[in-house]
Design an enzyme around this catalytic site. Sequence first.
Site, PDB file in Angstrom:
ATOM      1  N   LYS A 183     -28.005 -13.265  40.034  1.00 20.46           N
ATOM      2  CA  LYS A 183     -27.070 -13.697  39.130  1.00 20.46           C
ATOM      3  C   LYS A 183     -27.031 -12.766  37.926  1.00 20.46           C
ATOM      4  O   LYS A 183     -25.928 -12.300  37.564  1.00 20.46           O
ATOM      5  CB  LYS A 183     -27.705 -15.308  38.597  1.00 20.46           C
ATOM      6  CG  LYS A 183     -27.881 -16.145  39.589  1.00 20.46           C
ATOM      7  CD  LYS A 183     -28.367 -17.419  39.047  1.00 20.46           C
ATOM      8  CE  LYS A 183     -29.662 -17.571  38.340  1.00 20.46           C
ATOM      9  NZ  LYS A 183     -30.705 -17.351  39.483  1.00 20.46           N
TER      10      LYS A 183
ATOM     11  N   ARG B 207     -28.905 -25.631  34.643  1.00 18.75           N
ATOM     12  CA  ARG B 207     -30.176 -25.775  35.693  1.00 18.75           C
ATOM     13  C   ARG B 207     -30.420 -27.131  36.062  1.00 18.75           C
ATOM     14  O   ARG B 207     -31.347 -27.235  36.785  1.00 18.75           O
ATOM     15  CB  ARG B 207     -31.273 -24.967  35.277  1.00 18.75           C
ATOM     16  CG  ARG B 207     -31.558 -23.589  35.942  1.00 18.75           C
ATOM     17  CD  ARG B 207     -32.785 -23.019  35.368  1.00 18.75           C
ATOM     18  NE  ARG B 207     -33.424 -22.086  36.056  1.00 18.75           N
ATOM     19  CZ  ARG B 207     -33.206 -20.653  35.947  1.00 18.75           C
ATOM     20  NH1 ARG B 207     -32.355 -20.389  34.931  1.00 18.75           N
ATOM     21  NH2 ARG B 207     -33.855 -20.005  36.349  1.00 18.75           N
TER      22      ARG B 207
ATOM     23  N   ARG C 150     -38.910  -6.254  42.422  1.00 18.74           N
ATOM     24  CA  ARG C 150     -38.067  -6.370  41.119  1.00 18.74           C
ATOM     25  C   ARG C 150     -38.598  -5.716  39.786  1.00 18.74           C
ATOM     26  O   ARG C 150     -39.885  -5.996  39.839  1.00 18.74           O
ATOM     27  CB  ARG C 150     -37.387  -7.637  40.692  1.00 18.74           C
ATOM     28  CG  ARG C 150     -36.678  -7.543  39.300  1.00 18.74           C
ATOM     29  CD  ARG C 150     -35.933  -8.960  39.158  1.00 18.74           C
ATOM     30  NE  ARG C 150     -36.816 -10.149  38.935  1.00 18.74           N
ATOM     31  CZ  ARG C 150     -36.145 -11.409  38.479  1.00 18.74           C
ATOM     32  NH1 ARG C 150     -35.121 -11.519  38.488  1.00 18.74           N
ATOM     33  NH2 ARG C 150     -37.124 -12.468  38.539  1.00 18.74           N
TER      34      ARG C 150
ATOM     35  N   ARG D  93     -41.911  -8.705  36.076  1.00 23.10           N
ATOM     36  CA  ARG D  93     -41.808  -9.937  35.032  1.00 23.10           C
ATOM     37  C   ARG D  93     -43.410 -10.773  35.640  1.00 23.10           C
ATOM     38  O   ARG D  93     -43.655 -10.998  36.605  1.00 23.10           O
ATOM     39  CB  ARG D  93     -40.639 -10.740  35.558  1.00 23.10           C
ATOM     40  CG  ARG D  93     -39.845 -10.641  34.555  1.00 23.10           C
ATOM     41  CD  ARG D  93     -38.259 -11.104  34.795  1.00 23.10           C
ATOM     42  NE  ARG D  93     -38.324 -12.801  35.275  1.00 23.10           N
ATOM     43  CZ  ARG D  93     -37.505 -13.306  35.500  1.00 23.10           C
ATOM     44  NH1 ARG D  93     -36.242 -12.899  35.217  1.00 23.10           N
ATOM     45  NH2 ARG D  93     -37.502 -14.445  35.837  1.00 23.10           N
TER      46      ARG D  93
ATOM     47  N   ARG E 100     -40.917 -21.586  41.697  1.00 24.34           N
ATOM     48  CA  ARG E 100     -39.766 -21.610  41.143  1.00 24.34           C
ATOM     49  C   ARG E 100     -38.669 -22.007  42.207  1.00 24.34           C
ATOM     50  O   ARG E 100     -37.674 -22.446  41.916  1.00 24.34           O
ATOM     51  CB  ARG E 100     -39.490 -20.066  40.650  1.00 24.34           C
ATOM     52  CG  ARG E 100     -40.081 -19.775  39.308  1.00 24.34           C
ATOM     53  CD  ARG E 100     -40.249 -18.239  39.144  1.00 24.34           C
ATOM     54  NE  ARG E 100     -38.768 -17.624  38.905  1.00 24.34           N
ATOM     55  CZ  ARG E 100     -38.636 -16.293  39.108  1.00 24.34           C
ATOM     56  NH1 ARG E 100     -39.729 -15.464  39.362  1.00 24.34           N
ATOM     57  NH2 ARG E 100     -37.570 -15.803  38.804  1.00 24.34           N
TER      58      ARG E 100
HETATM   59  P1  AP5 Z   1     -31.694 -10.523  39.838  1.00 27.06           P
HETATM   60  O1  AP5 Z   1     -30.221 -10.358  39.534  1.00 27.06           O
HETATM   61  O2  AP5 Z   1     -32.588 -10.197  38.627  1.00 27.06           O
HETATM   62  O3  AP5 Z   1     -31.668 -12.407  40.004  1.00 27.06           O
HETATM   63  P2  AP5 Z   1     -31.309 -13.456  39.381  1.00 27.06           P
HETATM   64  O4  AP5 Z   1     -30.821 -14.364  39.946  1.00 27.06           O
HETATM   65  O5  AP5 Z   1     -31.045 -13.153  37.927  1.00 27.06           O
HETATM   66  O6  AP5 Z   1     -32.997 -14.009  39.478  1.00 27.06           O
HETATM   67  P3  AP5 Z   1     -33.732 -14.632  38.178  1.00 27.06           P
HETATM   68  O7  AP5 Z   1     -35.305 -14.443  38.586  1.00 27.06           O
HETATM   69  O8  AP5 Z   1     -33.707 -13.847  36.817  1.00 27.06           O
HETATM   70  O9  AP5 Z   1     -33.557 -15.806  38.121  1.00 27.06           O
HETATM   71  P4  AP5 Z   1     -34.285 -17.188  37.533  1.00 27.06           P
HETATM   72  O10 AP5 Z   1     -33.363 -18.084  37.828  1.00 27.06           O
HETATM   73  O11 AP5 Z   1     -35.495 -17.353  38.177  1.00 27.06           O
HETATM   74  O12 AP5 Z   1     -34.836 -16.476  35.956  1.00 27.06           O
HETATM   75  P5  AP5 Z   1     -34.415 -16.713  34.537  1.00 27.06           P
HETATM   76  O13 AP5 Z   1     -34.698 -15.485  34.025  1.00 27.06           O
HETATM   77  O14 AP5 Z   1     -32.810 -17.308  34.526  1.00 27.06           O
HETATM   78  O15 AP5 Z   1     -31.951 -10.023  41.260  1.00 27.06           O
HETATM   79  C1  AP5 Z   1     -33.331 -10.106  41.605  1.00 27.06           C
HETATM   80  C2  AP5 Z   1     -33.839  -8.782  42.626  1.00 27.06           C
HETATM   81  O16 AP5 Z   1     -32.602  -8.514  43.610  1.00 27.06           O
HETATM   82  C3  AP5 Z   1     -33.590  -7.603  41.569  1.00 27.06           C
HETATM   83  O17 AP5 Z   1     -34.593  -6.595  41.830  1.00 27.06           O
HETATM   84  C4  AP5 Z   1     -32.127  -6.974  42.008  1.00 27.06           C
HETATM   85  O18 AP5 Z   1     -31.990  -5.552  41.764  1.00 27.06           O
HETATM   86  C5  AP5 Z   1     -32.121  -7.454  43.516  1.00 27.06           C
HETATM   87  N1  AP5 Z   1     -30.639  -7.540  44.100  1.00 27.06           N
HETATM   88  C6  AP5 Z   1     -29.592  -8.380  43.260  1.00 27.06           C
HETATM   89  N2  AP5 Z   1     -28.813  -8.359  44.198  1.00 27.06           N
HETATM   90  C7  AP5 Z   1     -29.210  -7.942  45.383  1.00 27.06           C
HETATM   91  C8  AP5 Z   1     -28.378  -7.658  46.701  1.00 27.06           C
HETATM   92  N3  AP5 Z   1     -27.113  -8.224  46.893  1.00 27.06           N
HETATM   93  N4  AP5 Z   1     -29.006  -7.144  47.822  1.00 27.06           N
HETATM   94  C9  AP5 Z   1     -30.364  -6.650  47.410  1.00 27.06           C
HETATM   95  N5  AP5 Z   1     -31.003  -6.571  46.096  1.00 27.06           N
HETATM   96  C10 AP5 Z   1     -30.372  -7.433  45.200  1.00 27.06           C
HETATM   97  O19 AP5 Z   1     -35.458 -17.797  34.268  1.00 27.06           O
HETATM   98  C11 AP5 Z   1     -36.637 -17.498  33.998  1.00 27.06           C
HETATM   99  C12 AP5 Z   1     -37.264 -18.959  33.531  1.00 27.06           C
HETATM  100  O20 AP5 Z   1     -36.889 -19.359  32.067  1.00 27.06           O
HETATM  101  C13 AP5 Z   1     -36.973 -20.094  34.529  1.00 27.06           C
HETATM  102  O21 AP5 Z   1     -38.272 -20.279  35.374  1.00 27.06           O
HETATM  103  C14 AP5 Z   1     -37.524 -21.149  33.442  1.00 27.06           C
HETATM  104  O22 AP5 Z   1     -38.754 -21.391  33.102  1.00 27.06           O
HETATM  105  C15 AP5 Z   1     -36.470 -20.422  32.224  1.00 27.06           C
HETATM  106  N6  AP5 Z   1     -35.324 -21.100  31.796  1.00 27.06           N
HETATM  107  C16 AP5 Z   1     -34.105 -20.129  32.058  1.00 27.06           C
HETATM  108  N7  AP5 Z   1     -33.116 -20.929  32.028  1.00 27.06           N
HETATM  109  C17 AP5 Z   1     -33.405 -22.100  31.756  1.00 27.06           C
HETATM  110  C18 AP5 Z   1     -32.705 -23.384  31.892  1.00 27.06           C
HETATM  111  N8  AP5 Z   1     -31.155 -23.426  31.678  1.00 27.06           N
HETATM  112  N9  AP5 Z   1     -33.439 -24.430  31.961  1.00 27.06           N
HETATM  113  C19 AP5 Z   1     -34.752 -24.402  31.863  1.00 27.06           C
HETATM  114  N10 AP5 Z   1     -35.554 -23.592  32.178  1.00 27.06           N
HETATM  115  C20 AP5 Z   1     -34.902 -22.227  31.901  1.00 27.06           C
END
Ligand code: AP5
Length: 210
Positions: free
Chosen positions: A13, A88, A123, A156, A167
Amino acid sequence: MNLILLGAPGAGKGTQAEIICDKLGIPSISTGNILREAVKNATKAGLEAKSYMESGKLVPDSVVIAILKDRIAQDDCKNGFILDGFPRTVPQAEALDQMGIVIDHAVDIDVPDQVIEKRLSGRRVCEGCGASYHIDNKPSAKEGICDRCGGNLIIRKDDKPETIRERLAVYHEQTEPLKGYYQKAGKLVSIDGTREIAEITGQILKVLEA
Ligand code: AP5
């Protein structure tokens, strides 16, 4: 254009949001990045969110909804935005509707759990601007340094194997039902997230042009 990117942790994402917001000239809003900044600065929301984030659980809806409301009220969101990591839960999606936000598309980036585990263990993220890299799939030009802002690349805290599994479990239980929510509203588009990064961008842009 108001776009939601749905998908499991590590589905890509953030990677897609970074590329697409540059192309469309609208901001990408990552609640994860906003929360990590709040934790770093030890704000009230950050202190409340810290333990949930480190254990892989969702931060309470009330905290995240308040953060999102503040962010989309800012001037740069007037012409639209990309939501990365929000909503989410179904109550978060309902809160968006209650704010009068019209969503054009909810794009689900679909990736199986085994692929996610591999991706997240490789990552690296920039501690300055939050940009996301991968040691094999998307390396930075200079090892350990962000191409965008020159910040240090770090692992991270929630990318430890046991937290990744938690997660994913939370995702299946609390976030996946959103697919049904947006399907019912006629907004859901599913994309195969196992393809190359550029190919996925192309598919998302096609959806936006349709
Ligand atoms: P990346 O693009 O970083 O993936 P992502 O989907 O953004 O993953 P996140 O881990 O950031 O999502 P998340 O939803 O767990 O975390 P968030 O920060 O939102 O890609 C991942 C890896 O794969 C990278 O190394 C990239 O280079 C590689 N990659 C990407 N595309 C690829 C492809 N096509 N092929 C190969 N490799 C690829 O949330 C963190 C925490 O915050 C949550 O756990 C929660 O505690 C809290 N939080 C955040 N938002 C909320 C909410 N709305 N409600 C409640 N809690 C929340």
